[in-house]
Design an enzyme around this catalytic site. Structure first.
Site, PDB file in Angstrom:
ATOM      1  NE  ARG A 158      -0.712   6.828  -2.298  1.00 41.07           N
ATOM      2  CZ  ARG A 158      -0.085   6.883  -3.481  1.00 41.07           C
ATOM      3  NH1 ARG A 158       0.152   8.050  -4.062  1.00 41.07           N
ATOM      4  NH2 ARG A 158       0.326   5.759  -4.050  1.00 41.07           N
ATOM      5  CE  LYS A 192       1.883   2.122  -3.691  1.00 45.28           C
ATOM      6  NZ  LYS A 192       0.733   1.862  -4.570  1.00 45.28           N
ATOM      7  CG  HIS A 193       6.015   5.160  -5.073  1.00 46.28           C
ATOM      8  ND1 HIS A 193       5.335   5.605  -3.948  1.00 46.28           N
ATOM      9  CD2 HIS A 193       5.045   4.755  -5.951  1.00 46.28           C
ATOM     10  CE1 HIS A 193       4.022   5.493  -4.144  1.00 46.28           C
ATOM     11  NE2 HIS A 193       3.819   4.981  -5.359  1.00 46.28           N
ATOM     12  CG  ASP A 247      -2.338   0.836  -7.177  1.00 44.85           C
ATOM     13  OD1 ASP A 247      -1.187   0.859  -6.742  1.00 44.85           O
ATOM     14  OD2 ASP A 247      -2.614   0.945  -8.389  1.00 44.85           O
ATOM     15  CG  ASP A 301       4.244   4.598  -9.984  1.00 41.24           C
ATOM     16  OD1 ASP A 301       3.140   4.052 -10.174  1.00 41.24           O
ATOM     17  OD2 ASP A 301       4.400   5.544  -9.187  1.00 41.24           O
ATOM     18  NE  ARG A 357      -6.331   1.991  -7.803  1.00 39.40           N
ATOM     19  CZ  ARG A 357      -6.124   3.295  -7.855  1.00 39.40           C
ATOM     20  NH1 ARG A 357      -7.121   4.130  -7.606  1.00 39.40           N
ATOM     21  NH2 ARG A 357      -4.941   3.792  -8.161  1.00 39.40           N
ATOM     22  CG  HIS A 404      -0.029  10.379 -10.727  1.00 39.25           C
ATOM     23  ND1 HIS A 404       0.370  10.304  -9.406  1.00 39.25           N
ATOM     24  CD2 HIS A 404      -0.577   9.168 -11.025  1.00 39.25           C
ATOM     25  CE1 HIS A 404       0.068   9.104  -8.939  1.00 39.25           C
ATOM     26  NE2 HIS A 404      -0.502   8.398  -9.893  1.00 39.25           N
TER      27      HIS A 404
END
Length: 599
Positions: free
Chosen positions: A203, A233-234, A134, A319, A142, A246
């Protein structure tokens, strides 16, 4: 485990000769899948099941991770090393995480990628592994410095340039590819229409579906030009929810008509731009499927809408399957099977890989999941690997890392892109720009959210250093995202010795102490400049502020751009990509899309 002779590059080429040449470049129409189908026909059910999984793994090295990572791998997977994980489950993909110690520095990442490829190619079927991460830039990264960190999506949305989005994808893609990462879970194609959205926010490129669509398509084109698979995404759209998938199960109440004109628009654009993969969302959209299943497990959504209605034949990836949004209705053994039955291809990061892998294998053996259905997904994955050149060039070069990752040219381009993003929302007086001659002593105070990969230090410190380089004498004082009464008093006292105050904000709430801090600083009579280092919506909670900037994130590149605007060495060019509504009356727009002041 017995050692195996690892094939050389020449052996890999000979074994898969002509695979990529047999495929049409781009598009979903494949000129000749014959050789890929031959590979598929030689695979056992266990091989095929392994190909649809993308797993995390702990360690910086494929064969010699640190002891703590060995312990983590043993606890979670029953293996010691990443190489052993690939061998045990015949995995088709690996995802890199910072917290899993996969991304220490670019050279190490390249070595890890090569080690994983050697392990994968040393197995009986010898298929290359697809490595992903990601790397959205902005709030989600990351791979950190010395790789190039670009502005995040909403900042790019404020800049409003498709060319900039395309450049970001192309240069970021080149750096990822040099490190052996061939699939990036970016861009975010969600239209963020809920200011309270706790998981998307900055984002997203913004709240206007057409503008988001143009930037999504451009970034996809950039990644594609770099030889990296982008992932929109998503799906079918996570931009209008106050629940983080999450930790919970969001429900999207959009009608079918609203979904068509709002959420679907960027995904249609991504598909038109030949996006290599799409990621599903763990959300409930009753107007699209009233079964109560999350979109990830919904045949009407994945197959009926995405495959059949939108005509998408690329790779569909879930995901992460360890998220609460996909685990509330079914057990971890049922989720991967139902996802495949719904029409997805890649199963991302199941919480218990052994349970998930064996559940899929049993479903195939029992006939619940036909091998024909499994073959469809494996063939899509093989096509993607072939298009990315993994059969011909599975390995990367350390020399190429040095020539490509974090180069001065890329870093300069990131600064150029950021210079077009900072948005000036309020400037009464005017307060800005500040001058080193009249405001020499600056206090930089406020929120310091953690961002280990995106900054060289706490945001207040980075911003103070950037302002010092521009001629000010700036002092940093971190008060955090929930400053205590003692911290607020300390900041107010320090403001008395400053000529002006710059205060960073991050997700200000009506009753939160960040708001109290800003009000107390404003009451000192010193010029106060607030800089939102996440959501621009903070301005609605801070009516006392006379100067307000939106930086959209706290990474170095965005903070340096904000510093240049504060100092007047750069004009604020950004325009709001999402409306800011009144805090006391959300039905009223305080600052509309497109708002932004100039000097």
């Amino acid at each position: 485990m017995p050692s195996r002779r690892v094939p050389s590059r020449r052996t890999v080429l000979a074994a898969t000769a002509g695979v990529t040449a047999a495929l049409a470049v781009g598009g979903t129409a494949h000129a000749d899948d014959r050789r890929l189908r031959v590979l598929l026909s030689r695979m056992t059910p266990e091989d095929k099941v392994g190909q649809v999984f993308v797993s995390r793994v702990h360690g910086h090295s494929a064969t010699a991770p640190d002891q703590a990572d060995v312990d983590a791998n043993l606890a979670q997977f029953g293996v010691r090393t990443p190489a052993e994980l690939l061998a045990r489950y015949r995995l088709g993909g690996i995802i890199y995480f910072t917290w899993a110690h996969n991304t220490r520095d670019p050279q190490q990442i390249a070595d890890l990628s090569n080690g994983l490829q050697r392990a994968a190619l040393g197995q009986p079927r010898g298929l290359p592994v697809l490595i992903s991460t990601d790397q959205e830039h902005g709030a989600v990264c990351r791979v950190g410095r010395p790789a190039t960190l670009f502005p995040g999506a909403m900042a790019i949305g404020a800049g409003g340039s498709s060319a900039d989005a395309r450049t970001l994808g192309r240069l970021a893609g080149r750096e990822l590819r040099a490190m052996g990462i061939r699939q990036n879970y970016s861009p975010v194609a969600d239209v963020n229409v809920d200011p309270a959205n706790p998981v998307i926010g900055v984002r997203s490129f913004g709240a206007d579906p057409q503008s988001v669509a143009e930037l999504v398509a451009a970034e996809v084109e950039g990644y594609r030009a770099a030889g990296v698979a982008a992932t929109a995404k998503h799906f079918p759209g996570h931009g209008d929810t106050a629940v983080d998938s999450h930790y919970g199960f969001p429900v999207i109440t959009h009608t079918r008509e609203v979904w068509e004109t709002l959420d679907a628009v960027p995904f249609r654009a991504a598909i038109a731009a030949d996006v290599d993969s799409l990621m599903t969302a763990h959300i409930l959209v009753p107007s699209l499927d009233d079964s109560g299943d999350p979109a990830t497990l919904s045949h009407p959504i994945v197959t009926g809408i995405l495959r059949e209605r939108l005509g998408y034949d690329g790779v569909v990836v879930t995901d992460a399957l360890d998220m609460a949004g996909v685990r509330t209705k079914y057990g971890d053994d049922r989720v991967p099977v139902l996802a495949l039955k719904a029409g997805v291809d890649q199963l991302l990061n199941p919480p218990d890989l052994d349970v998930a892998w064996n559940a899929v294998l049993r479903a195939v053996q029992d006939g619940e999941l036909t091998e024909e259905r499994l073959d469809e997904s494996v063939l899509r994955i093989l096509r993607l690997k072939a298009r990315l050149g993994l059969f011909e060039e599975p390995y990367v070069s350390r020399d190429e890392v040095g020539r490509t990752v974090g180069t001065p040219a890329h870093l300069a381009t990131a600064d150029q892109l950021a210079s077009r993003t900072t948005t000036l929302l309020v400037n009464e007086g005017p307060v800005l720009p500040l001058s080193p001659r009249t405001h020499h002593r600056l206090l930089v105070v406020g929120a310091d959210p953690a961002s280990p990969t995106g900054t060289t230090g706490p945001p207040t410190g980075v911003l103070a250093a950037a302002l010092t380089e521009l001629g000010f004498r700036a002092t940093a004082l971190s008060t955090g995202t929930a400053p205590s009464a003692e911290a607020i008093t300390q900041a107010v006292t320090a403001a008395g010795a400053a000529d002006a105050v710059v205060v960073t904000t991050c997700n200000v709430t009506a009753a939160g102490s960040q708001r109290t801090l800003v009000e107390r600083l404003s009451a000192t009579g010193r010029p106060v400049v607030a800089v939102a280092i996440r959501n621009p919506y903070d301005v609605a909670r801070l009516p006392s502020v006379k100067a307000f900037l939106a930086a959209y994130c706290w990474t170095d590149v965005e903070l340096r751009a904000a510093a240049r605007v504060i100092a007047g060495t750069a004009d604020p060019h950004g325009r709001l990509p999402a409306p800011v509504k009144r805090a006391d009356d959300p039905a009223q727009v305080l600052y509309p899309i497109g708002h932004g002041l100039s000097y």
